[in-house]
Design a protein around this motif. Structure first.
Motif, PDB file in Angstrom:
ATOM      1  N   GLY A  15    -136.609  72.434 -15.525  1.00 13.72           N
ATOM      2  CA  GLY A  15    -136.874  71.752 -14.261  1.00 13.72           C
ATOM      3  C   GLY A  15    -135.629  71.356 -13.504  1.00 13.72           C
ATOM      4  N   TYR A  16    -134.454  71.520 -14.131  1.00 16.65           N
ATOM      5  CA  TYR A  16    -133.214  71.143 -13.449  1.00 16.65           C
ATOM      6  C   TYR A  16    -132.767  72.266 -12.515  1.00 16.65           C
ATOM      7  CZ  TYR A  16    -128.443  69.616 -12.593  1.00 16.65           C
ATOM      8  OH  TYR A  16    -127.272  69.228 -11.978  1.00 16.65           O
ATOM      9  N   SER A  17    -132.491  71.914 -11.276  1.00 11.53           N
ATOM     10  CA  SER A  17    -132.052  72.897 -10.283  1.00 11.53           C
ATOM     11  C   SER A  17    -130.527  72.843 -10.145  1.00 11.53           C
ATOM     12  CB  SER A  17    -132.707  72.618  -8.930  1.00 11.53           C
ATOM     13  OG  SER A  17    -132.189  73.474  -7.934  1.00 11.53           O
ATOM     14  N   TYR A  18    -129.886  73.973 -10.350  1.00 10.92           N
ATOM     15  CA  TYR A  18    -128.432  74.030 -10.253  1.00 10.92           C
ATOM     16  C   TYR A  18    -127.929  74.214  -8.822  1.00 10.92           C
ATOM     17  CZ  TYR A  18    -127.802  74.241 -15.301  1.00 10.92           C
ATOM     18  OH  TYR A  18    -127.766  73.935 -16.645  1.00 10.92           O
ATOM     19  N   ALA A  19    -128.814  74.558  -7.927  1.00 10.48           N
ATOM     20  CA  ALA A  19    -128.370  74.818  -6.548  1.00 10.48           C
ATOM     21  C   ALA A  19    -129.338  74.213  -5.546  1.00 10.48           C
ATOM     22  CB  ALA A  19    -128.253  76.316  -6.311  1.00 10.48           C
ATOM     23  N   GLY A  20    -128.779  73.452  -4.632  1.00  7.93           N
ATOM     24  CA  GLY A  20    -129.581  72.938  -3.530  1.00  7.93           C
ATOM     25  C   GLY A  20    -129.467  73.901  -2.363  1.00  7.93           C
ATOM     26  N   LYS A  21    -130.586  74.433  -1.921  1.00 14.53           N
ATOM     27  CA  LYS A  21    -130.532  75.468  -0.888  1.00 14.53           C
ATOM     28  C   LYS A  21    -130.819  74.954   0.520  1.00 14.53           C
ATOM     29  CE  LYS A  21    -131.771  79.138  -4.125  1.00 14.53           C
ATOM     30  NZ  LYS A  21    -132.700  80.237  -4.458  1.00 14.53           N
ATOM     31  N   HIS A  91    -113.539  77.801  -3.993  1.00 18.78           N
ATOM     32  CA  HIS A  91    -114.300  76.663  -4.511  1.00 18.78           C
ATOM     33  C   HIS A  91    -114.416  76.785  -6.030  1.00 18.78           C
ATOM     34  CE1 HIS A  91    -117.618  73.605  -3.533  1.00 18.78           C
ATOM     35  NE2 HIS A  91    -117.572  73.669  -4.851  1.00 18.78           N
ATOM     36  N   VAL A  92    -114.201  75.661  -6.735  1.00 23.59           N
ATOM     37  CA  VAL A  92    -114.281  75.644  -8.197  1.00 23.59           C
ATOM     38  C   VAL A  92    -115.525  74.889  -8.650  1.00 23.59           C
ATOM     39  CG1 VAL A  92    -113.158  74.936 -10.333  1.00 23.59           C
ATOM     40  CG2 VAL A  92    -111.772  75.701  -8.411  1.00 23.59           C
ATOM     41  N   TYR A  93    -116.302  75.528  -9.515  1.00 27.17           N
ATOM     42  CA  TYR A  93    -117.451  74.885 -10.151  1.00 27.17           C
ATOM     43  C   TYR A  93    -117.098  74.650 -11.615  1.00 27.17           C
ATOM     44  CZ  TYR A  93    -120.139  76.030  -6.003  1.00 27.17           C
ATOM     45  OH  TYR A  93    -120.594  76.110  -4.693  1.00 27.17           O
ATOM     46  N   THR A  94    -117.428  73.466 -12.122  1.00 26.12           N
ATOM     47  CA  THR A  94    -117.012  73.096 -13.466  1.00 26.12           C
ATOM     48  C   THR A  94    -118.191  72.930 -14.411  1.00 26.12           C
ATOM     49  OG1 THR A  94    -115.147  71.886 -12.481  1.00 26.12           O
ATOM     50  CG2 THR A  94    -115.635  71.471 -14.802  1.00 26.12           C
ATOM     51  N   VAL A  95    -118.109  73.599 -15.557  1.00 27.93           N
ATOM     52  CA  VAL A  95    -119.120  73.446 -16.601  1.00 27.93           C
ATOM     53  C   VAL A  95    -118.873  72.109 -17.294  1.00 27.93           C
ATOM     54  CG1 VAL A  95    -120.034  74.364 -18.759  1.00 27.93           C
ATOM     55  CG2 VAL A  95    -119.361  75.929 -16.916  1.00 27.93           C
ATOM     56  N   VAL A  96    -119.880  71.237 -17.331  1.00 28.65           N
ATOM     57  CA  VAL A  96    -119.708  69.884 -17.866  1.00 28.65           C
ATOM     58  C   VAL A  96    -120.796  69.552 -18.883  1.00 28.65           C
ATOM     59  CG1 VAL A  96    -118.662  69.106 -15.698  1.00 28.65           C
ATOM     60  CG2 VAL A  96    -121.110  68.782 -16.072  1.00 28.65           C
ATOM     61  N   SER A  97    -120.564  68.485 -19.597  1.00 24.35           N
ATOM     62  CA  SER A  97    -121.570  67.959 -20.519  1.00 24.35           C
ATOM     63  C   SER A  97    -122.629  67.215 -19.713  1.00 24.35           C
ATOM     64  CB  SER A  97    -120.917  67.003 -21.514  1.00 24.35           C
ATOM     65  OG  SER A  97    -121.889  66.211 -22.158  1.00 24.35           O
ATOM     66  N   PRO A  98    -123.897  67.247 -20.130  1.00 25.31           N
ATOM     67  CA  PRO A  98    -124.946  66.470 -19.443  1.00 25.31           C
ATOM     68  C   PRO A  98    -124.624  64.975 -19.394  1.00 25.31           C
ATOM     69  CG  PRO A  98    -125.930  68.055 -20.931  1.00 25.31           C
ATOM     70  CD  PRO A  98    -124.454  68.078 -21.209  1.00 25.31           C
ATOM     71  N   GLN A  99    -123.731  64.525 -20.303  1.00 27.67           N
ATOM     72  CA  GLN A  99    -123.326  63.120 -20.341  1.00 27.67           C
ATOM     73  C   GLN A  99    -122.744  62.680 -18.999  1.00 27.67           C
ATOM     74  OE1 GLN A  99    -123.519  61.591 -23.531  1.00 27.67           O
ATOM     75  NE2 GLN A  99    -123.079  59.570 -22.728  1.00 27.67           N
ATOM     76  N   ALA A 131    -127.182  80.539 -12.332  1.00 27.44           N
ATOM     77  CA  ALA A 131    -126.246  79.790 -11.492  1.00 27.44           C
ATOM     78  C   ALA A 131    -124.839  80.372 -11.618  1.00 27.44           C
ATOM     79  CB  ALA A 131    -126.248  78.312 -11.889  1.00 27.44           C
ATOM     80  N   LEU A 132    -124.416  80.690 -12.845  1.00 27.85           N
ATOM     81  CA  LEU A 132    -123.098  81.291 -13.044  1.00 27.85           C
ATOM     82  C   LEU A 132    -122.988  82.622 -12.308  1.00 27.85           C
ATOM     83  CD1 LEU A 132    -122.400  80.732 -16.860  1.00 27.85           C
ATOM     84  CD2 LEU A 132    -121.565  79.380 -14.927  1.00 27.85           C
ATOM     85  N   GLU A 133    -124.023  83.432 -12.434  1.00 23.08           N
ATOM     86  CA  GLU A 133    -124.017  84.740 -11.765  1.00 23.08           C
ATOM     87  C   GLU A 133    -123.945  84.588 -10.257  1.00 23.08           C
ATOM     88  OE1 GLU A 133    -126.400  88.975 -12.144  1.00 23.08           O
ATOM     89  OE2 GLU A 133    -127.507  87.116 -12.471  1.00 23.08           O
ATOM     90  N   GLU A 134    -124.662  83.613  -9.745  1.00 22.77           N
ATOM     91  CA  GLU A 134    -124.676  83.377  -8.293  1.00 22.77           C
ATOM     92  C   GLU A 134    -123.296  82.942  -7.800  1.00 22.77           C
ATOM     93  OE1 GLU A 134    -124.938  80.712  -4.781  1.00 22.77           O
ATOM     94  OE2 GLU A 134    -124.785  79.995  -6.850  1.00 22.77           O
TER      95      GLU A 134
END
Length: 240
Positions: A15-21, A91-99, A131-134
Motif C-alpha cells: 500500500g505504500y506509494s513511492y511516487a506522487g504523480k 537528482h539523487v534518490y536515497t534508499v533508506v531504512s523505514p525507521q 520505483a528504482l526502474e522508474e
C-alpha cells in the motif's frame, strides 16, 4: 548503531506509494529539494565544511543515464547533503531504512526529498523495484549506503554484503563509489575529502548472484583503496 530511538517504523507494504504523480506533490517536492535543500547543501558542503571533491568529472561519463552510487556512511548531515552537490544537477534518490519515516515531522518530508524506504513485504518489494526502474529511466541517481549504520568520522571501510548490488545487476545500470576520507591540513586540522570512482559495471556473462558479488568487490576495493588517504583519526573506535 550508537543512537537508540523509540521511533516505531512504518510498515512499507504493497500500500505504500513511492511516487506522487499529482501536480501538487511534484511542486512541493521540487520546492523542498531544489529551492530549499539544494542551496543549503551547497552552503554546508562548500562553505561551512569546505569539503573537497576529487575525480568528480568521472560522473560525466554517465550524465545522460541513471546510475547507482555506493558510499561509506560517516556523517549524519554531510551524508545527506554531499551527494546532491557532487551529482548536481542530477537528482539523487536515497534508499533508506523505514525507521527514517518515523522521525517526528522530518519523517513526513523524506518522501518529498527523494527517500526510497526499503520494503517489508513481497508486494512492497515489487513497488520498490518499479520505483528504482522508474528513477533510472528518468536518468536519476540512486544512492545506497551499504554499511547501513553511521559511524561518525570512521576512517576505514566496514565490510558489507553484496545484497544491495542486485539492483544494479538487475537493471544493468552503471555504479559509482563515493568515499569520504578525513585528512590533516598543514595546520594539523581536519579536512574532508570525497573521492569519486567508477563507473563500474556488472559482468554480463555471470549469473546474477556471482555478478553482484563481483560488482560489490570492485566497489569495495576502490573504497578501501581511497580510504588509505585518511590520516586524521578524530574518533578512535575500539572493539570491546
Amino acid at each position: 548503531e550508537f543512537v537508540k530511538t523509540n521511533y516505531k517504523p512504518k510498515a512499507i507494504d504493497g500500500g505504500y506509494s513511492y511516487a506522487g504523480k499529482n501536480f501538487f506533490f511534484k511542486l512541493f517536492s521540487f520546492i523542498c529539494y531544489r529551492v530549499v535543500c539544494t542551496p543549503i547543501a551547497f552552503v554546508y558542503s562548500k562553505i561551512i565544511r569546505n569539503i573537497k571533491f576529487v575525480n568528480k568529472s568521472a560522473l560525466r561519463q554517465c550524465k545522460n543515464q541513471g546510475y547507482f552510487i555506493y558510499a561509506n556512511h560517516t556523517q549524519p548531515v554531510s551524508d545527506a547533503f554531499t551527494p546532491s552537490v557532487i551529482t548536481f544537477p542530477k537528482h539523487v534518490y536515497t534508499v533508506v531504512s523505514p525507521q527514517n519515516l518515523a522521525i517526528p515531522f522530518l519523517g513526513k518530508l523524506t518522501k518529498f526529498l527523494g527517500a526510497l524506504p526499503l520494503p517489508d513485504t513481497l508486494e512492497g518489494n515489487r513497488n520498490f523495484l518499479n520505483a528504482l526502474e522508474e528513477k533510472l529511466k528518468r536518468k536519476k541517481a540512486v544512492l545506497i549506503y551499504p554499511e547501513a549504520h553511521i559511524w561518525p568520522y570512521y576512517t576505514k571501510i566496514r565490510p558489507f554484503k553484496s545484497t544491495s548490488f542486485k539492483y544494479a545487476v538487475k537493471f544493468g545500470a552503471p555504479v559509482f563509489s563515493f568515499t569520504t576520507t578525513y585528512q590533516k591540513t598543514k595546520r594539523n586540522k581536519l579536512k574532508t575529502v570525497v573521492y569519486v570512482d567508477g563507473p563500474f559495471y556488472a559482468d554480463g556473462d555471470l549469473p546474477p548472484k556471482p555478478g553482484q558479488e563481483e560488482l560489490r568487490n570492485q566497489v569495495y576495493g576502490a573504497m578501501c583503496e581511497r580510504s588509505k588517504n585518511s590520516n586524521y583519526e578524530k574518533i578512535k573506535y575500539i572493539k570491546t
